[in-house]
Design a protein around this motif. Sequence first.
Motif, mmCIF file in Angstrom:
data_model
loop_
_atom_site.group_PDB
_atom_site.id
_atom_site.type_symbol
_atom_site.label_atom_id
_atom_site.label_comp_id
_atom_site.label_asym_id
_atom_site.label_seq_id
_atom_site.Cartn_x
_atom_site.Cartn_y
_atom_site.Cartn_z
ATOM 1 N N VAL A 185 -14.722 -15.572 11.017
ATOM 2 C CA VAL A 185 -15.180 -14.802 9.291
ATOM 3 C C VAL A 185 -15.168 -15.794 8.368
ATOM 4 O O VAL A 185 -16.202 -15.982 7.907
ATOM 5 N N TYR A 186 -14.126 -17.379 9.029
ATOM 6 C CA TYR A 186 -14.840 -18.636 8.151
ATOM 7 C C TYR A 186 -16.068 -18.909 8.633
ATOM 8 O O TYR A 186 -17.112 -19.472 7.593
ATOM 9 N N GLY A 187 -16.740 -19.334 9.729
ATOM 10 C CA GLY A 187 -18.144 -19.810 9.815
ATOM 11 C C GLY A 187 -19.397 -18.824 9.746
ATOM 12 O O GLY A 187 -20.027 -19.454 9.356
ATOM 13 N N PHE A 188 -19.162 -17.738 10.050
ATOM 14 C CA PHE A 188 -20.677 -16.490 9.310
ATOM 15 C C PHE A 188 -19.908 -15.956 7.559
ATOM 16 O O PHE A 188 -20.944 -15.549 6.982
ATOM 17 N N GLY A 189 -19.291 -16.099 7.657
ATOM 18 C CA GLY A 189 -18.374 -15.469 6.463
ATOM 19 C C GLY A 189 -18.336 -16.591 5.269
ATOM 20 O O GLY A 189 -18.999 -17.833 4.873
ATOM 21 N N SER A 190 -16.584 -16.836 4.712
ATOM 22 C CA SER A 190 -16.578 -17.753 4.070
ATOM 23 C C SER A 190 -14.776 -17.876 3.625
ATOM 24 O O SER A 190 -14.408 -16.415 4.902
ATOM 25 N N ALA A 191 -15.071 -18.621 3.818
ATOM 26 C CA ALA A 191 -12.921 -19.220 3.030
ATOM 27 C C ALA A 191 -12.790 -18.282 1.993
ATOM 28 O O ALA A 191 -11.898 -17.143 2.961
ATOM 29 N N PRO A 192 -12.838 -17.382 1.083
ATOM 30 C CA PRO A 192 -12.876 -16.449 0.464
ATOM 31 C C PRO A 192 -12.003 -15.162 0.971
ATOM 32 O O PRO A 192 -11.183 -15.311 1.080
ATOM 33 N N LEU A 193 -12.957 -14.917 1.604
ATOM 34 C CA LEU A 193 -13.470 -13.615 2.770
ATOM 35 C C LEU A 193 -12.262 -13.979 3.727
ATOM 36 O O LEU A 193 -11.867 -12.815 3.822
ATOM 37 N N ALA A 194 -11.584 -14.955 4.563
ATOM 38 C CA ALA A 194 -11.045 -14.853 5.511
ATOM 39 C C ALA A 194 -9.812 -15.142 4.337
ATOM 40 O O ALA A 194 -8.386 -14.300 5.134
ATOM 41 N N TYR A 195 -9.700 -15.347 3.546
ATOM 42 C CA TYR A 195 -8.045 -14.895 2.641
ATOM 43 C C TYR A 195 -8.032 -13.183 2.370
ATOM 44 O O TYR A 195 -6.854 -13.353 2.421
ATOM 45 N N VAL A 196 -8.846 -13.118 1.607
ATOM 46 C CA VAL A 196 -8.954 -11.566 1.576
ATOM 47 C C VAL A 196 -8.470 -10.811 3.220
ATOM 48 O O VAL A 196 -7.331 -9.448 2.713
ATOM 49 N N MET A 197 -8.724 -11.116 4.219
ATOM 50 C CA MET A 197 -8.651 -10.376 5.232
ATOM 51 C C MET A 197 -7.377 -10.939 5.387
ATOM 52 O O MET A 197 -6.444 -9.260 5.759
ATOM 53 N N ASP A 198 -6.721 -11.882 5.467
ATOM 54 C CA ASP A 198 -5.159 -11.990 5.505
ATOM 55 C C ASP A 198 -4.047 -11.485 4.663
ATOM 56 O O ASP A 198 -2.943 -11.151 4.811
ATOM 57 N N ALA A 199 -4.749 -10.970 3.422
ATOM 58 C CA ALA A 199 -3.890 -10.145 1.916
ATOM 59 C C ALA A 199 -3.735 -9.152 2.576
ATOM 60 O O ALA A 199 -2.398 -8.387 2.626
ATOM 61 N N LEU A 200 -4.493 -8.401 3.197
ATOM 62 C CA LEU A 200 -4.975 -6.821 3.424
ATOM 63 C C LEU A 200 -4.208 -6.316 5.215
ATOM 64 O O LEU A 200 -2.976 -5.752 4.695
ATOM 65 N N LEU A 201 -4.265 -7.813 5.972
ATOM 66 C CA LEU A 201 -2.760 -7.654 7.104
ATOM 67 C C LEU A 201 -1.718 -7.755 6.900
ATOM 68 O O LEU A 201 -0.725 -7.323 7.730
ATOM 69 N N LEU A 202 -1.236 -8.810 5.673
ATOM 70 C CA LEU A 202 0.033 -9.066 5.322
ATOM 71 C C LEU A 202 1.016 -7.761 4.194
ATOM 72 O O LEU A 202 1.970 -7.231 4.264
ATOM 73 N N VAL A 203 0.022 -6.503 3.423
ATOM 74 C CA VAL A 203 0.358 -5.598 3.382
ATOM 75 C C VAL A 203 0.558 -4.601 3.719
ATOM 76 O O VAL A 203 1.907 -3.893 4.275
ATOM 77 N N ILE A 204 -0.435 -4.599 5.236
ATOM 78 C CA ILE A 204 -0.116 -3.467 6.608
ATOM 79 C C ILE A 204 1.638 -4.081 6.896
ATOM 80 O O ILE A 204 1.885 -3.255 7.486
ATOM 81 N N ALA A 205 1.864 -5.883 7.453
ATOM 82 C CA ALA A 205 2.932 -5.518 7.550
ATOM 83 C C ALA A 205 3.816 -5.006 6.448
ATOM 84 O O ALA A 205 4.707 -5.292 7.411
ATOM 85 N N ILE A 206 4.485 -5.733 5.599
ATOM 86 C CA ILE A 206 5.318 -5.295 4.158
ATOM 87 C C ILE A 206 5.410 -3.470 4.801
ATOM 88 O O ILE A 206 6.593 -3.046 5.121
ATOM 89 N N PHE A 207 4.419 -3.095 4.957
ATOM 90 C CA PHE A 207 4.494 -1.295 5.211
ATOM 91 C C PHE A 207 5.613 -1.053 6.556
ATOM 92 O O PHE A 207 6.201 -0.637 6.474
ATOM 93 N N SER A 208 4.817 -2.167 7.135
ATOM 94 C CA SER A 208 5.833 -2.009 8.350
ATOM 95 C C SER A 208 6.925 -1.946 8.804
ATOM 96 O O SER A 208 7.902 -0.892 9.553
ATOM 97 N N VAL A 209 7.274 -2.870 7.463
ATOM 98 C CA VAL A 209 8.383 -3.393 7.655
ATOM 99 C C VAL A 209 9.159 -2.759 7.663
ATOM 100 O O VAL A 209 10.342 -2.024 7.708
#
Length: 428
Positions: A185-209
Amino acid sequence: MSSGSHAVPPVPSPAPPQRHDAYASFQLPDFRWYILCVLTATIAAQAQVLVVSWQVYSITHDPLSLGIIGLSEAIPFIGFSPLAGHAADRRSRRSVTRGALAVLFLCSVALLALSLDVSLIRRAGAWPFYIVIFVNGSARSFYQPARSALGVDIVPRSLYANAVAWRSSTWQGAAVLGPAIGGLVYGFGSAPLAYVMDALLLVIAIFSVWRIRDIPPDASAASSTGSVVEGFLSSLRFLAGQRVLLGAMLLDVLSVLMGGAEALLPVFAADILHVGPEGLGVLRAAPAVGAVIMSLYLAHRAPFARAGRSLLTAVAVFGTCIIGFGLSRSMGLSLVLLGVSGMADNVSVQIRSLLLQTLVPRHLLGRMMSINSIFVGSSNELGAFESGVTARLLGAVPAVIIGGIAALGVVGATSASVPQLRELARIE
């Protein structure tokens, strides 16, 4: 035979051995939600580590900066661990886990904002990243013991070994996907796009708990009036009396502290193997690929008959692979060595985790998990700092080779000083 003699009763045939159910833990709904949390949160964390390390190295071109990243996370991780373990025993472990994940989500948002503000990076350099990583380490100090203790609460003791194997394989599988996805994602996209992905994954983790049932804390721990320091000291006294557990934890922390090569992977990817950020993602994923293979194998087999010897052998193999990686100039050979090191490390992780779950009473579990987090988590960050300093003084290659040799020395010293660990058989 006379009529008064007694007939010999037939010898009962032995009961057939119970078939090992490799998927028994997944019959529990709470465990399935727990595994989803581990998967998504770990992918986010591993991707974030890769992107931050590459961004910082791109700004500074100094291997010491990679060590400072590790130190920025290790200082709060160690400092807050006594309080975090206290909270994991006295409060709802589900609530503590969920709150820590929320802070980790905010850290991803902060890194996203930093990456979008190019002028700030030009003025301040890497320091804003170090500050966010400091907050990230603070949250992780609460997340690790609470989540680990929660994973013990939701499965019966008879399934501990099976749950450990699947939890480990899930974590390692996420550690494969995280760096690979982050690098791509960083190599073919950008750092901001990678951090957006991180944030969305953490939302799923919060819901799972949130979907896991809330288990009240142990009554003796919840009603205790002791201070954080007293609780932490009582856990240390308990650990001091458990020679096997203490030996296993020291073996892990010292071998990783001395033999950690992952912090210097950006240097190897950029300056030695010349494979770029995409190659860095593959290099970071290689140990986890090996760990996944090993953990899946362990989930389908019976527990170790000679756990102590298996542990010592695994750490010795790990150190040997680190030495080989430092000497390698081939991307293919480097990947194989990192993969085998991951397989060996997974054996160590599973044996140590099973010892923790088996020997520690529930009312001490959160505090013991926080101590384990200090041993394991901080060893990675402090090992990263040690590797960065050594690489600054001697170069990246000598730093990795010396670290691998030191890890082998730790194995020998532990085997000689803790014979109980060397003689440990099956963990029941």
